[in-house]
Design an enzyme around this catalytic site. Sequence first.
Site, short mmCIF file in Angstrom:
data_model
loop_
_atom_site.label_atom_id
_atom_site.label_comp_id
_atom_site.label_asym_id
_atom_site.label_seq_id
_atom_site.Cartn_x
_atom_site.Cartn_y
_atom_site.Cartn_z
N ALA A 1 0.70 -1.42 0.05
CA ALA A 1 0.05 0.07 -0.48
C ALA A 1 1.18 1.21 -0.13
O ALA A 1 2.05 1.40 0.46
CB ALA A 1 -0.77 0.19 0.82
N ASP A 2 0.06 2.09 -1.00
CA ASP A 2 1.13 3.58 -0.72
C ASP A 2 0.02 4.67 -0.34
O ASP A 2 -1.03 4.80 -0.70
CB ASP A 2 2.17 3.75 -1.76
CG ASP A 2 3.23 4.72 -1.47
OD1 ASP A 2 2.61 6.44 -1.22
OD2 ASP A 2 4.43 4.20 -0.70
N THR A 3 0.15 5.48 0.38
CA THR A 3 -0.76 7.11 0.84
C THR A 3 -0.56 7.97 0.29
O THR A 3 1.12 8.31 0.42
CB THR A 3 -0.86 7.22 2.68
OG1 THR A 3 -1.46 5.69 2.62
CG2 THR A 3 -2.31 8.27 2.66
#
Length: 191
Positions: A71-73
């Site tokens: 995941a990445d934000t």
Amino acid sequence: MSRPELVLASASPRRVELLALVGITPDRIEPADIDETPLAGETPPRLAARLAIGKAQVVAERAPDAVVLAADTVVSVGRRFLEKAADEAECVRFLKLLSGRGHRVYTGVAVAAGGKLTHRVVETRVTFKVLSDAEINAYVASGEWKGKAGGYGIQGRAGAFVTRLVGSYPAVMGLPLFESVNLLQGAGVRP
């Protein structure tokens, strides 16, 4: 029938905690080190997707028989990216920019399993109250901003800055649970 090995392609303790909330424990944690520099003309949601996919692919190459979750934000104000603040001064600039206005948080999540990759991007709109210099300085002094996209962590003191949130609270923390669970179930990992 045993479930496949689950590898979390992230060093974020927050993502481990979020997975635990839904009864999922990674078998291994193996962060992916990729270049997170936005490409020319890249939009925030595309950046979030590209980074999550890239991290999943890198770790899947090292663990081809596992299910890999990455995941990445990305935090944005308009088309401006607010990455992880490099230092206190940048964190102050970020918080002054976010003060009294809305911004968007895009969290990309990707699952690689059996040579296939699936992904989703979750958009959450967050609005901050007008922040005083004293509030900004106290937050920066707390150190909670370190390593966080946009220079803040909603699960801590910055939660008191939020006047409105439309979307996924866990996604702002770093992992959209609904989407993650669905992608993992499709790969044979169930809570």
